[in-house]
Design a protein around this motif. Structure first.
Motif, PDB file in Angstrom:
ATOM      1  N   LEU A  34       1.096  -1.370   0.063  1.00  0.00           N
ATOM      2  CA  LEU A  34      -0.338   0.290  -0.164  1.00  0.00           C
ATOM      3  C   LEU A  34       0.693   1.314  -0.129  1.00  0.00           C
ATOM      4  O   LEU A  34       0.648   2.316  -0.831  1.00  0.00           O
ATOM      5  N   LEU A  35       2.412   1.072   0.585  1.00  0.00           N
ATOM      6  CA  LEU A  35       3.143   2.042   0.742  1.00  0.00           C
ATOM      7  C   LEU A  35       3.446   2.937  -0.731  1.00  0.00           C
ATOM      8  O   LEU A  35       3.642   3.783  -1.167  1.00  0.00           O
ATOM      9  N   GLY A  36       3.854   1.399  -0.917  1.00  0.00           N
ATOM     10  CA  GLY A  36       4.385   1.954  -3.113  1.00  0.00           C
ATOM     11  C   GLY A  36       3.281   2.357  -3.836  1.00  0.00           C
ATOM     12  O   GLY A  36       3.791   3.021  -4.609  1.00  0.00           O
ATOM     13  N   ILE A  37       1.965   1.836  -3.413  1.00  0.00           N
ATOM     14  CA  ILE A  37       0.954   2.007  -4.711  1.00  0.00           C
ATOM     15  C   ILE A  37       1.043   3.454  -3.908  1.00  0.00           C
ATOM     16  O   ILE A  37       0.741   3.967  -5.143  1.00  0.00           O
ATOM     17  N   ALA A  38       1.162   3.608  -2.891  1.00  0.00           N
ATOM     18  CA  ALA A  38       0.297   5.621  -2.440  1.00  0.00           C
ATOM     19  C   ALA A  38       2.045   6.345  -3.356  1.00  0.00           C
ATOM     20  O   ALA A  38       1.598   7.052  -3.478  1.00  0.00           O
TER      21      ALA A  38
END
Length: 107
Positions: A34-38
């Motif tokens: 999720l952090l990578g997508i953000a």
């Protein structure tokens, strides 16, 4: 086909077993994804903003004329007397029609 009412659906959901917590390793992997997508989304926004700024800067430059000044044809000066198209009819009153003095679009 069985159609459930809202009451029956709520009752079924209430009877369901509560979800078990994810293992810590799976939870860490999901949070990093999720952090990578953000971060990827924010990077795309920054690239779009910088690209727009670059395009505006490129478009603001004024370049010189394409045709050299010695190759530009000079327009003939208008005649000293008005042509027959622009003369008023006898009596000196305008008929309300517009006279075309420069017909360069159609030539």
């Amino acid at each position: 086909m069985v159609v459930f009412g809202v009451d029956r659906l709520c009752w079924l959901l209430a009877q369901a077993e509560p979800a078990k917590e994810m293992p810590p390793t799976t939870r860490a992997v999901a949070m990093m994804a999720l952090l990578g997508i953000a971060l990827l989304g924010m990077l795309l926004v920054v690239i779009i903003l910088l690209g727009g700024h670059w395009v505006r800067r490129q478009g603001s430059h004024r370049r010189g004329p394409v045709v050299p000044p010695d190759m530009i044809l000079k327009k003939d000066s208008p005649p000293a007397e008005p042509s027959t198209e622009t003369k008023l009819p006898e009596g000196g009153h305008s008929t309300g029609e517009t006279a075309i003095t420069d017909n360069t679009r159609n030539s």
